[in-house]
Design an enzyme around this catalytic site. Structure first.
Site, short mmCIF file in Angstrom:
data_model
loop_
_atom_site.label_atom_id
_atom_site.label_comp_id
_atom_site.label_asym_id
_atom_site.label_seq_id
_atom_site.Cartn_x
_atom_site.Cartn_y
_atom_site.Cartn_z
N GLY A 120 0.81 -1.23 0.00
CA GLY A 120 0.00 0.00 0.00
C GLY A 120 0.83 1.27 0.00
N SER A 124 4.11 -0.53 -6.08
CA SER A 124 3.66 -1.63 -6.94
C SER A 124 3.85 -3.02 -6.34
CB SER A 124 4.37 -1.58 -8.30
OG SER A 124 3.96 -0.44 -8.97
N GLU A 158 -5.26 -7.74 -13.12
CA GLU A 158 -5.65 -6.62 -12.25
C GLU A 158 -6.93 -5.96 -12.75
OE1 GLU A 158 -2.78 -5.11 -10.09
OE2 GLU A 158 -4.09 -3.62 -9.20
N ASP A 170 3.16 -0.40 -14.19
CA ASP A 170 3.75 -1.11 -13.05
C ASP A 170 4.22 -2.51 -13.43
OD1 ASP A 170 2.79 1.16 -11.93
OD2 ASP A 170 1.25 0.20 -10.72
C1 GLA Z 1 -0.93 3.07 -10.61
C2 GLA Z 1 -1.29 2.25 -11.85
C3 GLA Z 1 -0.42 2.63 -13.06
C4 GLA Z 1 -0.40 4.14 -13.28
C5 GLA Z 1 -0.12 4.87 -11.96
C6 GLA Z 1 -0.24 6.36 -12.09
O1 GLA Z 1 0.35 2.74 -10.18
O2 GLA Z 1 -1.16 0.87 -11.59
O3 GLA Z 1 -0.87 1.96 -14.21
O4 GLA Z 1 -1.58 4.58 -13.87
O5 GLA Z 1 -0.98 4.46 -10.91
O6 GLA Z 1 0.73 6.85 -12.94
#
Ligand code: GLA
Length: 378
Positions: A120, A124, A158, A170
C-alpha cells in the site's frame, strides 16, 4: 534464497522447483499518463517479491504468503478459480489470465511468496506479486511467454479480476526493468528505451499513508479522462500536444475534467522532456520537471495528500535535491527524490526529523537503485 527454500519446505513438506523474483517500481515522472496513451518513466527497484513454486500431481492450487501469515494456506483448484477475497486473489487472477490467453494450467501447484516491498505504499507490490506469479508459472510449465506478455497478463489480471482499471506501467517495469536505467515507455505502443540514471541517488520516502481508496478514486480519474477525451474528439488524451490541447480545451465543459486532461497532456510532455534531460546529463532540468509534475498532480489531478505535499516541498527546499514528487497512483504512498549522491545521507536524516516534528512519526526511507525486471533464481 535459502530462507525461501526452507520456508517453502516447512509449509508444504517438499522442495520448490523454481524460485523467481519480481521487483517493485518507482516512477520518476509521467504519472497517470499510461492509461491516457502517454509516456511513463519508471525504473524497477531492488525491493520486490519472491515466488517459490512446485507442480502437483492433482489439480489443487495452494498459496501462502509470508507477508500475510494470518490467512494461512489458501487453496482452490485449477478448475475453480473463484476469488478468495484476500491477497491470493492476485496470483489466482494471474492464473485466470494465463488461461484466458491460452495457457490453462495442466496441473495444480504449491506457491509460496515473500517480499520486502511495503504494502500500500505505491511501489507496486500488486504488480510485483502478479509478475512474480507469472514468472514462476512460465518457468514451472515451460511456457513461451515474453517479458512484455508477462506485463500484459498481470495488467489483465488486475483489470479483470481485481477490479482496478490500471495502466500497464507497473507490470511493465516489474517485468522489463533494466539495472541502472529508467525505462521511457510509450504505454500506447509498448515501445520503450532505456536511459541510464548516472550517479544521482534515488531516495524514496514513505508517508505511511496507505492509499487504500486508490481503487475507486483511481477509476474515477479514468472516467473523468474518458469524458475529456470524448469532448476533445481525440483518440486518447496524450495524442495531443500541450499547444493543441490549449486550442481545444474549451470543448471540455466540465472544469474538473478539463483539469484532469490538462495534467495528462502536460505530464506526457514532461516525461518526454525529462528523458531528454537525463540523456543530456541535465539533472537540474530533470528535477525541475519532477517538481512541476508534483504541482500538477496536486492541483490539477488532485491525487496528492497533505503528507505527500509536505514531503515534496521539504525535499525541494533541501540543498542537493534535484527534484521531488509523489510517485505512483497517489492518495498516500511515497515520494521519489532525485539527489546528489553526497546529499543523500543528510537528506535522509533531515526529512525524517522534519516529518517526525510535523506528524509525530518517523517515515521509512529507502535508498534504492534501479534493478532488473523479473528473474528466475532457481
Ligand atoms: C498506478 C497504476 C499505473 C499508473 C499509476 C499512475 O500505479 O497501476 O498503471 O496509472 O498508478 O501513474
Amino acid at each position: 534464497m535459502k530462507e525461501i527454500f526452507d520456508s517453502f519446505s516447512e509449509i508444504y513438506n517438499r522442495q520448490p522447483e523454481v524460485i523467481c523474483f519480481a521487483p517493485g517500481r518507482v516512477n520518476l515522472i509521467g504519472e497517470h499518463t499510461d492509461y491516457n496513451g502517454g509516456h511513463v518513466f519508471p525504473c524497477a527497484i531492488d525491493l520486490g517479491i519472491f515466488c517459490a513454486a512446485s507442480r502437483r500431481e492433482d489439480r489443487t492450487l495452494r498459496f501462502y504468503s509470508a507477508d500475510f501469515p494470518e490467512t494461512g494456506v489458501v487453496s482452490c483448484t485449477a478448475d475453480d478459480l473463484t476469488p478468495r477475497h484476500c491477497w491470493a486473489d492476485y496470483p489466482i487472477g494471474v492464473i485466470r489470465a494465463f488461461a484466458a490467453f491460452g495457457y490453462p494450467l495442466p496441473c495444480g501447484a504449491d506457491l509460496y511468496f515473500s517480499g520486502d516491498l511495503p504494502d500500500g505504499a505505491g511501489l507496486s507490490s500488486s504488480a510485483a506479486l502478479e509478475t512474480a506469479t507469472g514468472a514462476a508459472l512460465r518457468e514451472l510449465f515451460g511456457l513461451p511467454v515474453t517479458g512484455q506478455e508477462l506485463a500484459v497478463l498481470g495488467q489483465f489480471a488486475e483489470n479483470r479480476f481485481i477490479g482496478v482499471n490500471c495502466g500497464i506501467m507497473d507490470q511493465f517495469a516489474s517485468a522489463m526493468g533494466r539495472k541502472g536505467s529508467a525505462l521511457l515507455l510509450n504505454a500506447n505502443t509498448l515501445e520503450y528505451r532505456c536511459a541510464p540514471l548516472g550517479d544521482a541517488a534515488l531516495v524514496i520516502v514513505n508517508s505511511g499513508v496507505k492509499h487504500s481508496l486508490a481503487g475507486s478514486a483511481y477509476n474515477d480519474r479514468r472516467r473523468e479522462c474518458e469524458t475529456a477525451t470524448r469532448a476533445l474528439k481525440a483518440p486518447y488524451l496524450c495524442a495531443l500536444t500541450p499547444g493543441k490541447f490549449e486550442r481545444r480545451a474549451c470543448l471540455i465543459e466540465n472544469e474538473i475534467c478539463r483539469k484532469r486532461a490538462r495534467h495528462a497532456v502536460y505530464e506526457n510532455q514532461r516525461a518526454l522532456d525529462a528523458a531528454k534531460a537525463l540523456e543530456n546529463g541535465d539533472l537540474p532540468e530533470f528535477g525541475r520537471l519532477m517538481n512541476e509534475s508534483h504541482r500538477s498532480l496536486r492541483d490539477d489531478y488532485e491525487v496528492s495528500c497533505e503528507e505527500l505535499d509536505f514531503l515534496a516541498s521539504t525535499a525541494q527546499a533541501f540543498p542537493g535535491v534535484y527534484g521531488a514528487r509523489m510517485t505512483g497512483g497517489g492518495f498516500g504512498g511515497c515520494t521519489v527524490n532525485l539527489i546528489k549522491k553526497e546529499a543523500a545521507q543528510p537528506f535522509t536524516e533531515a526529512i525524517k526529523a522534519a516529518y517526525l516534528k510535523r506528524y509525530s512519526k518517523i517515515p521509512e526511507v529507502y535508498a534504492v537503485s534501479a534493478g532488473d525486471g523479473a528473474v528466475c533464481l532457481k
